[in-house]
Design an enzyme around this catalytic site. Structure first.
Site, PDB file in Angstrom:
ATOM      1  N   LYS A  88      14.232   1.059   3.600  1.00  0.00           N
ATOM      2  CA  LYS A  88      13.713   1.889   2.507  1.00  0.00           C
ATOM      3  C   LYS A  88      14.367   3.268   2.548  1.00  0.00           C
ATOM      4  O   LYS A  88      14.556   3.837   3.635  1.00  0.00           O
ATOM      5  CB  LYS A  88      12.190   1.994   2.659  1.00  0.00           C
ATOM      6  CG  LYS A  88      11.466   2.692   1.521  1.00  0.00           C
ATOM      7  CD  LYS A  88       9.945   2.670   1.750  1.00  0.00           C
ATOM      8  CE  LYS A  88       9.172   3.331   0.609  1.00  0.00           C
ATOM      9  NZ  LYS A  88       7.708   3.308   0.823  1.00  0.00           N
ATOM     10  N   SER A 121       4.931   1.432  -3.065  1.00  0.00           N
ATOM     11  CA  SER A 121       6.196   2.079  -3.345  1.00  0.00           C
ATOM     12  C   SER A 121       7.408   1.422  -2.696  1.00  0.00           C
ATOM     13  O   SER A 121       8.539   1.706  -3.097  1.00  0.00           O
ATOM     14  CB  SER A 121       6.117   3.526  -2.863  1.00  0.00           C
ATOM     15  OG  SER A 121       5.939   3.564  -1.463  1.00  0.00           O
ATOM     16  N   SER A 130       1.526   0.659   0.358  1.00  0.00           N
ATOM     17  CA  SER A 130       2.905   0.449  -0.111  1.00  0.00           C
ATOM     18  C   SER A 130       3.724  -0.610   0.623  1.00  0.00           C
ATOM     19  O   SER A 130       4.859  -0.872   0.228  1.00  0.00           O
ATOM     20  CB  SER A 130       3.673   1.757  -0.082  1.00  0.00           C
ATOM     21  OG  SER A 130       3.299   2.523  -1.192  1.00  0.00           O
TER      22      SER A 130
HETATM   23  N1  GLN Z   1       0.198   3.550  -4.317  1.00  0.00           N
HETATM   24  C1  GLN Z   1      -0.267   4.557  -3.414  1.00  0.00           C
HETATM   25  C2  GLN Z   1       0.156   5.917  -3.898  1.00  0.00           C
HETATM   26  O1  GLN Z   1       0.716   5.984  -4.928  1.00  0.00           O
HETATM   27  C3  GLN Z   1       0.206   4.282  -2.025  1.00  0.00           C
HETATM   28  C4  GLN Z   1       1.600   4.675  -1.806  1.00  0.00           C
HETATM   29  C5  GLN Z   1       2.058   4.401  -0.417  1.00  0.00           C
HETATM   30  O2  GLN Z   1       1.437   3.648   0.317  1.00  0.00           O
HETATM   31  N2  GLN Z   1       3.151   5.024  -0.067  1.00  0.00           N
HETATM   32  O3  GLN Z   1      -0.044   6.906  -3.266  1.00  0.00           O
END
Ligand code: GLN
Length: 494
Positions: free
Chosen positions: A81, A156, A180
């Protein structure tokens, strides 16, 4: 004849390379050719440097021919990532503000992968600064779900999930702050693990919300997930929040079985409001683990409904503080044509950050500001503490907690773009786990009927802190009772 590399497990590839039945260079070439043909339709990778990847592979092959132990992931491509630092390489967090920024050092997980003989295989797309659930908030544009390319892969870490689901890499790394890893694993039909907070060093991970962020792997099956997790875990003097606990023997846990294991199912998660296909698939999956020797008990998480509001106060507060360092002075992008310092900060940040990141910085600054911190941030910390009590009370009656990873299957690209709150609800079942610091996994547990074909669903399994072994025992029992994890999206099998 042995199967093509993309149809082999990571463990199988490493065995073949170690035994010299295949070379790391052959493996790398075959995945690079596949990516050249298939990545354009998905955009899982934002960068794949053929020369660098082949140079890494050759170095591994040279080590092997010199008789050195090549490591447990010998010649296995691992996609990374775009939020993890690889010395000398670009790392941008999917953001314009870090365009052209090069990492000055290796993240600890990157060093561990190198030591294990893995090939660091490309940078994967993500929501900007890991804020999002769809990988649409990337300055490079969206990644597509290999099961239906009109849909999102989740986020994400959507690029890392799509890459593994499409068999463009056997393994990848993501990060999970509120879901995420588990949510995109669920939406892409693969395995994704968020380890216990502190299990894996965050050194070299660009911070979003430091008290919630954890690095973890994606894999197509539970054995491969165990293999890479054992490599990633371990205390690190460079991360003061890393935990000094022995690296768990996850492969022993997989063999152990689930006799006597108590699976707690929170009544607040499995309500009538839950999508019925999700509910049925999760129930069937739990029945399957029970048929292998586990028992099901109902547990209570009375404050589960407070997880999302609490998460969005804590995460935005920490993000507003962490992202203050991107000011146009120290890193990457700097606005031009300005005359005063304040103007430089403002213009740089306005040009560099996307809409969702700005929204979070504003929210986080607000909830930390004098006069409001008591009402919002401090209140959120109190609720976070109560959630911890809820999970502790639940674990008095069970060994693992199971439920959905995501409230729905994937959704169409653009369908939630104008509704941030509906996007935030994607983390309904995952965010609490980060607030409390527990380990959680998503494993494939069936399919919903989509407009253009089947759409994967995920079973989430959560354990007490540092009890990843229980997760792997339960997930392995589930995997051996089903064949969901063997399905490959149409068009990506060959
Ligand atoms: N979807 C969540 C957010 O937007 C979690 C994101 C994540 O785990 N990095 O914060």
């Amino acid at each position: 004849m042995t199967a093509a590399f993309h149809l082999q497990t990571a463990g199988g590839i490493a065995d073949a390379v170690r035994a010299r039945r295949a070379s790391a260079t052959e493996v790398a070439k075959s995945f690079l050719d596949r990516a050249a043909a298939l990545n354009p339709s998905l955009f899982a990778f934002i960068e794949l440097q053929r020369d660098d990847i082949l140079a890494q592979a050759r170095a591994i092959d040279t080590n092997i021919s010199n008789g050195k132990d090549p490591g447990a992931l010998a010649g296995v491509p691992v996609a990374i990532k775009d939020i993890l630092c690889i010395r000398g390489g670009l790392v941008t967090c999917g953001s314009k503000i870090l365009k052209n920024y090069r990492a000055p050092y290796d993240a600890t997980v990157i060093r561990k992968l190198r030591d294990a003989g893995a090939i660091l295989y490309g940078r994967t797309n993500m929501d900007e600064f890991a804020m999002g659930s769809s990988t649409e908030h990337s300055c490079y544009g969206p990644t597509r779900n290999p099961w239906d390319t009109t849909c999102v892969p989740g986020g994400s870490s959507g690029g890392s999930a799509a890459a593994v689901a499409a068999r463009l890499a056997p393994l990848s790394l993501g990060t999970d702050t509120g879901g995420s890893i588990r949510q995109p694993a669920s939406l892409c039909g693969i395995v994704g693990l968020k380890p216990t907070y502190g299990r894996v060093s965050r050194y070299g991970l660009i911070a979003f919300a430091s008290s919630l962020d954890q690095i973890g792997p994606f894999a197509t099956n539970i054995d491969d997930c165990a293999l890479i997790t054992e490599i990633l875990c371990g205390v690190d003097p460079r991360d003061s929040t890393s935990v000094d606990a022995p690296v768990p023997d996850l492969r022993a846990a997989i063999r152990r079985g689930v006799n006597g294991l108590r699976i707690g199912v929170p009544k607040q998660w499995m309500t009538n409001e839950l999508d019925s296909t999700v509910r049925e698939s999760v129930n069937l999956a739990i029945d399957g683990i029970c048929a292998a020797g586990a028992t099901r008990v109902e547990v209570d998480l009375p404050r589960a409904h407070l997880a999302i509001p609490t998460y969005y106060l804590v995460a935005t507060a920490e993000a507003s503080s962490n992202l203050a360092r991107f000011d146009g002075i120290r890193f990457a992008h700097r606005a031009s044509g300005v005359h005063a310092l304040i103007e430089l900060y403002g213009k740089t940040r306005d040009e560099g950050f996307g809409e969702e990141v700005k929204r979070r910085i504003l929210l986080g600054t607000f909830v930390l500001s004098a006069g409001y911190a008591e009402a919002y941030y401090n209140k959120a910390l109190q609720v976070r503490r109560l959630l911890k009590d809820d999970f502790e009370n639940a674990f008095a009656h069970c060994d693992v907690i199971a439920g959905p990873a995501s409230p729905t299957p994937t959704f169409e690209i653009g369908s939630k773009s104008n509704d941030p709150l509906s996007m935030y609800l994607c983390d309904l079942f995952t965010a609490a786990i980060n607030l409390v610091g527990l380990p959680g996994i998503s494993v494939p547990c069936g399919f919903a009927k989509g407009k253009n074909g089947p759409l994967p669903l995920g079973l989430q399994i959560v354990a007490p802190a540092l009890r990843e072994d229980s997760i792997f025992a339960a997930a392995a029992a589930h995997e051996s009772a089903t064949d969901w994890h063997r399905r490959i999206p149409a068009g990506f099998e060959t």
